[in-house]
Design a protein around this motif. Sequence first.
Motif, mmCIF file in Angstrom:
data_model
loop_
_atom_site.group_PDB
_atom_site.id
_atom_site.type_symbol
_atom_site.label_atom_id
_atom_site.label_comp_id
_atom_site.label_asym_id
_atom_site.label_seq_id
_atom_site.Cartn_x
_atom_site.Cartn_y
_atom_site.Cartn_z
ATOM 1 N N GLN A 55 3.803 5.539 -5.608
ATOM 2 C CA GLN A 55 3.680 5.556 -7.056
ATOM 3 C C GLN A 55 2.594 6.531 -7.514
ATOM 4 O O GLN A 55 2.645 7.055 -8.619
ATOM 5 C CB GLN A 55 3.375 4.149 -7.577
ATOM 6 C CG GLN A 55 4.573 3.204 -7.458
ATOM 7 C CD GLN A 55 4.242 1.777 -7.838
ATOM 8 O OE1 GLN A 55 3.115 1.482 -8.231
ATOM 9 N NE2 GLN A 55 5.204 0.888 -7.707
ATOM 10 N N ALA A 56 1.577 6.747 -6.654
ATOM 11 C CA ALA A 56 0.470 7.619 -7.028
ATOM 12 C C ALA A 56 0.894 9.085 -7.083
ATOM 13 O O ALA A 56 0.237 9.887 -7.730
ATOM 14 C CB ALA A 56 -0.676 7.449 -6.038
ATOM 15 N N LYS A 57 1.970 9.433 -6.408
ATOM 16 C CA LYS A 57 2.436 10.818 -6.412
ATOM 17 C C LYS A 57 2.999 11.150 -7.783
ATOM 18 O O LYS A 57 3.783 10.390 -8.350
ATOM 19 C CB LYS A 57 3.503 11.030 -5.343
ATOM 20 C CG LYS A 57 3.843 12.488 -5.107
ATOM 21 C CD LYS A 57 4.570 12.658 -3.787
ATOM 22 C CE LYS A 57 4.679 14.132 -3.434
ATOM 23 N NZ LYS A 57 5.234 14.338 -2.091
ATOM 24 N N GLU A 58 2.607 12.293 -8.318
ATOM 25 C CA GLU A 58 3.051 12.699 -9.651
ATOM 26 C C GLU A 58 4.228 13.661 -9.520
ATOM 27 O O GLU A 58 4.144 14.679 -8.852
ATOM 28 C CB GLU A 58 1.907 13.364 -10.406
ATOM 29 C CG GLU A 58 2.236 13.667 -11.846
ATOM 30 C CD GLU A 58 1.029 14.154 -12.639
ATOM 31 O OE1 GLU A 58 1.175 14.354 -13.857
ATOM 32 O OE2 GLU A 58 -0.050 14.337 -12.041
ATOM 33 N N PHE A 59 5.319 13.317 -10.173
ATOM 34 C CA PHE A 59 6.514 14.152 -10.128
ATOM 35 C C PHE A 59 6.614 14.955 -11.424
ATOM 36 O O PHE A 59 6.562 14.398 -12.522
ATOM 37 C CB PHE A 59 7.760 13.290 -9.933
ATOM 38 C CG PHE A 59 7.802 12.614 -8.590
ATOM 39 C CD1 PHE A 59 8.305 13.279 -7.481
ATOM 40 C CD2 PHE A 59 7.320 11.323 -8.432
ATOM 41 C CE1 PHE A 59 8.323 12.679 -6.236
ATOM 42 C CE2 PHE A 59 7.338 10.709 -7.185
ATOM 43 C CZ PHE A 59 7.847 11.375 -6.087
ATOM 44 N N LEU A 87 0.826 -1.211 0.000
ATOM 45 C CA LEU A 87 0.000 0.000 0.000
ATOM 46 C C LEU A 87 0.856 1.254 0.000
ATOM 47 O O LEU A 87 0.566 2.230 -0.694
ATOM 48 C CB LEU A 87 -0.927 0.002 1.224
ATOM 49 C CG LEU A 87 -2.054 -1.039 1.208
ATOM 50 C CD1 LEU A 87 -2.776 -1.050 2.543
ATOM 51 C CD2 LEU A 87 -3.040 -0.753 0.066
ATOM 52 N N LEU A 88 1.962 1.224 0.773
ATOM 53 C CA LEU A 88 2.864 2.375 0.797
ATOM 54 C C LEU A 88 3.512 2.579 -0.565
ATOM 55 O O LEU A 88 3.676 3.701 -1.041
ATOM 56 C CB LEU A 88 3.950 2.177 1.855
ATOM 57 C CG LEU A 88 3.524 2.374 3.315
ATOM 58 C CD1 LEU A 88 4.632 1.915 4.251
ATOM 59 C CD2 LEU A 88 3.165 3.832 3.577
ATOM 60 N N GLY A 89 3.872 1.463 -1.196
ATOM 61 C CA GLY A 89 4.473 1.547 -2.526
ATOM 62 C C GLY A 89 3.506 2.121 -3.536
ATOM 63 O O GLY A 89 3.865 2.959 -4.361
ATOM 64 N N GLN A 90 2.233 1.682 -3.435
ATOM 65 C CA GLN A 90 1.213 2.203 -4.350
ATOM 66 C C GLN A 90 0.996 3.687 -4.111
ATOM 67 O O GLN A 90 0.812 4.466 -5.055
ATOM 68 C CB GLN A 90 -0.088 1.436 -4.158
ATOM 69 C CG GLN A 90 -0.022 0.002 -4.679
ATOM 70 C CD GLN A 90 -1.273 -0.790 -4.357
ATOM 71 O OE1 GLN A 90 -2.035 -0.442 -3.437
ATOM 72 N NE2 GLN A 90 -1.492 -1.864 -5.090
ATOM 73 N N ARG A 122 0.316 22.757 -1.418
ATOM 74 C CA ARG A 122 -1.150 22.707 -1.506
ATOM 75 C C ARG A 122 -1.680 21.451 -2.180
ATOM 76 O O ARG A 122 -2.853 21.107 -1.997
ATOM 77 C CB ARG A 122 -1.660 23.952 -2.236
ATOM 78 C CG ARG A 122 -1.335 25.256 -1.510
ATOM 79 C CD ARG A 122 -1.710 26.465 -2.345
ATOM 80 N NE ARG A 122 -3.123 26.749 -2.301
ATOM 81 C CZ ARG A 122 -3.694 27.651 -1.493
ATOM 82 N NH1 ARG A 122 -2.945 28.333 -0.638
ATOM 83 N NH2 ARG A 122 -4.988 27.871 -1.537
ATOM 84 N N GLU A 123 -0.852 20.794 -2.958
ATOM 85 C CA GLU A 123 -1.268 19.570 -3.657
ATOM 86 C C GLU A 123 -0.347 18.431 -3.232
ATOM 87 O O GLU A 123 0.740 18.264 -3.762
ATOM 88 C CB GLU A 123 -1.205 19.777 -5.180
ATOM 89 C CG GLU A 123 -2.178 20.803 -5.725
ATOM 90 C CD GLU A 123 -3.623 20.300 -5.678
ATOM 91 O OE1 GLU A 123 -3.837 19.069 -5.644
ATOM 92 O OE2 GLU A 123 -4.540 21.144 -5.675
ATOM 93 N N LYS A 124 -0.786 17.639 -2.286
ATOM 94 C CA LYS A 124 0.087 16.645 -1.660
ATOM 95 C C LYS A 124 0.471 15.496 -2.589
ATOM 96 O O LYS A 124 1.463 14.803 -2.330
ATOM 97 C CB LYS A 124 -0.577 16.089 -0.391
ATOM 98 C CG LYS A 124 -0.860 17.150 0.677
ATOM 99 C CD LYS A 124 0.415 17.914 1.064
ATOM 100 C CE LYS A 124 0.156 18.976 2.128
ATOM 101 N NZ LYS A 124 1.355 19.777 2.430
ATOM 102 N N ASP A 125 -0.289 15.252 -3.636
ATOM 103 C CA ASP A 125 0.071 14.160 -4.548
ATOM 104 C C ASP A 125 0.746 14.665 -5.825
ATOM 105 O O ASP A 125 0.875 13.946 -6.808
ATOM 106 C CB ASP A 125 -1.155 13.306 -4.895
ATOM 107 C CG ASP A 125 -2.286 14.109 -5.513
ATOM 108 O OD1 ASP A 125 -2.220 15.352 -5.482
ATOM 109 O OD2 ASP A 125 -3.231 13.491 -6.039
#
Length: 341
Positions: free
Chosen positions: A26-30, A20-23, A56-59
């Motif tokens: 991975q969900a964070k957009e760089f 779940l942590l890995g997912q 302001r945008e955590k992901d």
Amino acid sequence: MIGIRCKRAALAAAMTAGLLLGQAAQAKEFIKMSTLGPGSSPYLVMTTFASIVNSREKDIEVQVNATGVATRHAIEAGRGEIDMFLTAPIINILMRGQKAMFKKVKDAPALVKNLRVMLMFDIGLYHVAVYDDSGIRSLKDIKGKKVFLGPPGGAALRVAKTFVKAATGYEAGKDFDSVKLSWDAAGAAFQDRRLDVYINPTNPPSPVIQQVALTNKIRFLPLEDAVFETPAVKKLFKIPGRTRGNIAAKAYGKNQMNAGPTQSMGALVGVATRAGMSADTVYRMTKAFWEGAEEMRSTAPWLREIKLENALSAANIPLHPGAAKYYREIGMKVPEKLLAK
């Protein structure tokens, strides 16, 4: 047996948590952003943009590379190598015509079609700064001096060469030493008095010049009215977004020795993206920046010149659909010519 089952359950739980942590990671957009080096107005605006969005945008995480020149960054964005960069009307014009620094870039006309703008902002007026005790009082006094016009290959260098020649007739490298440095290296060189003249288009107060003015008397050299009437500078003003204005007499405090305002020229530039960026991501970043910038204006004086009313001014590449969504949402009219086909 029970102990073994417990260990297996714990191991399974740990593996699930790790998955779940890995997912989530991975969900964070760089987002890869390139901008000019420290000491430049775009550096201030675009690193502030990144800081606001990241808070302001955590992901979403905007990662800033503050090296190189905008002309190179435009090519890299057109090829999909970076996500965000500094744009300028002159850069887009030169890319379309495969001229100047793009003369040998055969795919430049195709690459500019892959670029989209998010917002435009006032880069500020060209500050032609000298130490007051240098004795330099006009551009004609720079003969034989060490002058920083802008980084090699950059649009600012091209503009500064034009107005210096229009004001003096001097040729860079012939009548004065045109020092080849990056923005940050030039700022440091001016602070160390290794430059006689430091030219930087920026909104006052520029942190680099402000640092010098804390302990040294400085002055800015004006662009006289006659300079704006020359054919070369008139040609510059045919490019969208050119501005003309004054640096206030005490913009840098008591150590600024100009008796009155100093006339100069400036331009509108922009934060841009590659065309393929997600519309949702660009919408969220655009919204986050403008809302965050509004909250910061009272503590960041230079940010007061970054105005929503200029967000679409002088843009000459299409507006990214995600940015267009935000501007329409807040009631701004988006010109038809800016809509991506």
